[in-house]
Enzyme design. Structure first.
Site, PDB file in Angstrom:
ATOM      1  N   CYS A 122      -7.514   7.833  -6.021  1.00 18.22           N
ATOM      2  CA  CYS A 122      -7.321   7.867  -7.468  1.00 18.22           C
ATOM      3  C   CYS A 122      -6.243   8.845  -7.900  1.00 18.22           C
ATOM      4  O   CYS A 122      -5.936   9.813  -7.203  1.00 18.22           O
ATOM      5  CB  CYS A 122      -8.597   8.286  -8.185  1.00 18.22           C
ATOM      6  SG  CYS A 122      -9.967   7.204  -7.895  1.00 18.22           S
ATOM      7  N   GLY A 181      -3.192   4.980  -6.310  1.00 16.75           N
ATOM      8  CA  GLY A 181      -4.158   3.903  -6.515  1.00 16.75           C
ATOM      9  C   GLY A 181      -3.490   2.731  -7.184  1.00 16.75           C
ATOM     10  O   GLY A 181      -2.902   2.895  -8.255  1.00 16.75           O
ATOM     11  N   ASN A 192     -11.040  11.885  -9.737  1.00 12.37           N
ATOM     12  CA  ASN A 192     -10.401  11.688  -8.441  1.00 12.37           C
ATOM     13  C   ASN A 192     -11.186  12.506  -7.428  1.00 12.37           C
ATOM     14  O   ASN A 192     -11.304  13.712  -7.568  1.00 12.37           O
ATOM     15  CB  ASN A 192      -8.942  12.167  -8.498  1.00 12.37           C
ATOM     16  CG  ASN A 192      -8.271  12.264  -7.137  1.00 12.37           C
ATOM     17  OD1 ASN A 192      -7.416  13.103  -6.925  1.00 12.37           O
ATOM     18  ND2 ASN A 192      -8.642  11.413  -6.207  1.00 12.37           N
ATOM     19  N   GLY A 193     -11.716  11.832  -6.428  1.00 17.70           N
ATOM     20  CA  GLY A 193     -12.492  12.546  -5.415  1.00 17.70           C
ATOM     21  C   GLY A 193     -13.686  11.720  -4.997  1.00 17.70           C
ATOM     22  O   GLY A 193     -13.701  10.496  -5.161  1.00 17.70           O
ATOM     23  N   TYR A 243       0.845  13.507   3.472  1.00 23.92           N
ATOM     24  CA  TYR A 243       1.084  12.096   3.164  1.00 23.92           C
ATOM     25  C   TYR A 243       0.777  11.686   1.724  1.00 23.92           C
ATOM     26  O   TYR A 243       1.547  10.935   1.125  1.00 23.92           O
ATOM     27  CB  TYR A 243       0.247  11.232   4.128  1.00 23.92           C
ATOM     28  CG  TYR A 243       0.221   9.769   3.784  1.00 23.92           C
ATOM     29  CD1 TYR A 243       1.386   8.995   3.848  1.00 23.92           C
ATOM     30  CD2 TYR A 243      -0.956   9.139   3.377  1.00 23.92           C
ATOM     31  CE1 TYR A 243       1.370   7.646   3.521  1.00 23.92           C
ATOM     32  CE2 TYR A 243      -0.981   7.791   3.054  1.00 23.92           C
ATOM     33  CZ  TYR A 243       0.183   7.050   3.125  1.00 23.92           C
ATOM     34  OH  TYR A 243       0.173   5.730   2.802  1.00 23.92           O
TER      35      TYR A 243
END
Ligand code: SF4
Length: 492
Positions: free
Chosen positions: A21, A47, A122-123, A262
Site C-alpha cells: 500500500c 500498489g 499501509n502495513g 527495493y
C-alpha cells in the site's frame, strides 16, 4: 542435494516481493482531492490494484473507490468534481490473490457518534485475526476482509470521546506494522507504529500540510519535505497547523530495510538519505565482497539499475543496459495461459544482444524470491551469446516471509529458505551467484555492521529476527501476513 525445486511450476509473474500500500493525506487546500490523486499517482509503485480517495468539506464526506490505476480512475471531472473540500486522504492498494473486491478498497469510511471518519493503512496487523474474532463475538459486523476494518471496529467500541482518543485507544490494542492516515471533520491524522516499520513523511504546500508514504509524492505536488513522522508519533493536521503527540513512543526504530533495497522509489528520500544513493552503495559493497572477472555489468531492469551502477563503478567494469524491459505488459499477459506460457520472461524482458555476445556478464538484481524469473533471465542472457553469467544480488538471501505488510510467498516457496547459495546457483543456471552480506547491507546504510543486540532495521526476511510479535501466526493462523488475511478472505 537440492531440497527445493521451485521450477516445477511455470510462473510468468515478476517474482518480486510487493509492497501492499501507499497512503497520502492533505489538510488545508481547496484542491485537496486533486492533489491527493497526484500524490497517489506518484505512489503507484506501492500498489496497482485499486485506489480510493475520501475528501471532506465540513461535516460532508465524499468518497470514490476504483479498481485499477489512479490515472485511469481519478482524472475525469465526473469523478473529481464531487470530491469537494479542503482536506482529503487516499490509498493505493496492492492486494493478494482473491482479495481485490471493491469492499476491501481503502480508505474505509464510517459514521461515528462524533461524525464521519475515514482511515487508510499501509502495513499489516499481526493480531488482526485474534481481534477480529473477539469483535465478532461482541456483535460487530464486518463488511470487508481487511485488517484495517479491525481498527474501525475497535474505535467504534471505544469508550473515549474524540476521534484522536478513540484512534489511540484502538491502536493500543493492535500489534503489527502500520502507517495510518485518517480524517475526521476539520482534521487529518497521521500515525506510525512504535517501531516505524513502514514509512510516513510530513510535507508542506503553502499553508497546507501533507502526509505521504514517500517524498516522491511531495515532489509531484510541489510540496516541501518537512520531516519524517517518527516511530510511535501521531500528528494532527488542522487549522492550527501540525500538532505532535507521542502515544506509542518506543524509543526504537526498526524501519523496513527492504524499503531501501527495493520498495521505495529511487527518487525518494528515506531516513534522511537518498534511496538511489543507498542502492548504489549496496552495489559497491557487493562488488567489494564478491568480485568476479567480467567484461560487462548489466542490471535486471528496472530495480537492479542503481545497484548495478554502484557495482560497475566499484569494480571498474563497464555498465551497459543489456536487458530491455517492455513497460507495456498488462495484467492480461501476465496471466499464465497455455497459449503464452512458452513465451516466458520474454514478454517483459529482451536481451540487447550486441552488448552481451561473447562477454563475461555480471547480472545485478535486487532480490531472489522464488527464483523463477532469475532462471529465465540467466537463460535469456546465455541465449544471447554470453560466455559466462555471474548473478549478483543486492540483498541478503530472502529466507523468511514478511508479516508486516509485504506480499510474500510462504516460507517454503522462498528459494533461499531451503537451498545453499551453491544450490541456488545450480538451480538458476548461473556460473556463480553471490548476495550482499547482512553486514555489507548495513555498511551500505552507514552502519559499521549489523548490531545483533539492537539492529537498526527490520531485516526479518533475511534474518528471521521479527521485531514485532506474530500473534496470529503463533496461534496457528497461517504463514505470511498476506496469507493469513487470505485465509480470512476465504472464510468470509
Ligand atoms: Fe521489510 Fe523484510 Fe521486515 Fe517485511 S520482514 S518489514 S520486507 S525487512
Amino acid at each position: 542435494m537440492l531440497t527445493t525445486n521451485p521450477f516445477d511450476r511455470d510462473d510468468l509473474g515478476d517474482d518480486k516481493l510487493h509492497e501492499e500500500c501507499g497512503v497520502f493525506g492533505l489538510y488545508g487546500h481547496a484542491d485537496a482531492a486533486a492533489l491527493t490523486a497526484l500524490g497517489l499517482h506518484a505512489l503507484q509503485h506501492r500498489g496497482q490494484e485499486a485506489a480510493g480517495i475520501v475528501a471532506a468539506e465540513g461535516t460532508q464526506f465524499h468518497l470514490h473507490h476504483a479498481q485499477g490505476h489512479v490515472g485511469d480512475n481519478f482524472s475525469t471531472p465526473a469523478v473529481m468534481a464531487p470530491l469537494r473540500g479542503n482536506q482529503a486522504i487516499g490509498h493505493n492498494r496492492y492486494s493478494t490473490a482473491g482479495g481485490a473486491g471493491l469492499r476491501n478498497i481503502q480508505p474505509f469510511f464510517a459514521d461515528f457518534s462524533f461524525g464521519g471518519f475515514a482511515l487508510a493503512h499501509n502495513g499489516n496487523l499481526t493480531n488482526a485475526r485474534i481481534l477480529r474474532r473477539q469483535l465478532v463475538q461482541r456483535g460487530c459486523l464486518f463488511r470487508s476482509t481487511s485488517d484495517t476494518e479491525v481498527i474501525i471496529h475497535l474505535m467504534a467500541t471505544s469508550l473515549f470521546g474524540t476521534p484522536v482518543e478513540r484512534l489511540v485507544d484502538a491502536l493500543r490494542q493492535v500489534e503489527g506494522a502500520y502507517s495510518v492516515v485518517a480524517m475526521a471533520e476539520g482534521q487529518v491524522i497521521g500515525i506510525r507504529d512504535p517501531l516505524g516499520v513502514r514509512p510516513l513523511v510530513l510535507g508542506r504546500l503553502g499553508d497546507a500540510h501533507v502526509l505521504a508514504s514517500e517524498t516522491c509524492a511531495l515532489d509531484i505536488i510541489g510540496a516541501d519535505f518537512v520531516r519524517e513522522v517518527e516511530p510511535g508519533e501521531l500528528v494532527v493536521l488542522d487549522g492550527r497547523g501540525v500538532t505532535s503527540l507521542r502515544p506509542f513512543n518506543s524509543g526504537q526504530s526498526r524501519f523496513c530495510v527492504f524499503e531501501h533495497i527495493y520498495f521505495s522509489r529511487p527518487d525518494s528520500m528515506a531516513e534522511g538519505k537518498s534511496v538511489y544513493e543507498r542502492r548504489k552503495n549496496i552495489g559497491a559493497e557487493l562488488a567489494r565482497e564478491s568480485h568476479v572477472e567480467a567484461d560487462v555489468v548489466i542490471p535486471v531492469p528496472d530495480s537492479g539499475v542503481p545497484a548495478a551502477l554502484g557495482y560497475a563503478s566499484e569494480a571498474g567494469i563497464p555498465f551497459e543496459i543489456g536487458i530491455i524491459r517492455n513497460h507495456y505488459v498488462g495484467r492480461t499477459f501476465i496471466e499464465p495461459t497455455d497459449q503464452i506460457r512458452h513465451l516466458g520472461v520474454k514478454l517483459k524482458h529482451n536481451a540487447n544482444r550486441a552488448f552481451i555476445e561473447g562477454k563475461r556478464v555480471v547480472l545485478v538484481d535486487d532480490s531472489i524470491v522464488r527464483g523463477t524469473t532469475s532462471k529465465k533471465i540467466v537463460e535469456m542472457v546465455r541465449a544471447a551469446g554470453a560466455k559466462e553469467v555471474h548473478l549478483r544480488i543486492s540483498s541478503p538471501p530472502t529466507t523468511h516471509s514478511c508479516f508486516y505488510g509485504v506480499d510474500t510467498p510462504e516460507r517454503s516457496k522462498l528459494l533461499a529458505s531451503s537451498n545453499s547459495v551453491e544450490q541456488m546457483a545450480a538451480l538458476i543456471g548461473a556460473d556463480s551467484l553471490a548476495f550482499v552480506s547482512i553486514d555489507g547491507l548495513y555498511r551500505a546504510m552507514g552502519h559499521p555492521a549489523r548490531d545483533t543486540a539492537k539492529p537498526a532495521f527490520c531485516d526479518a526476511c533475511f534474518t528471521g529476527d521479527y521485531p514485532i510479535r506474530l500473534a496470529d501466526h503463533d496461534s496457528g493462523a497461517g504463514e505470511g501476513g498476506s496469507v493469513s488475511m487470505l485465509a480470512d478472505r476465504k472464510a468470509s
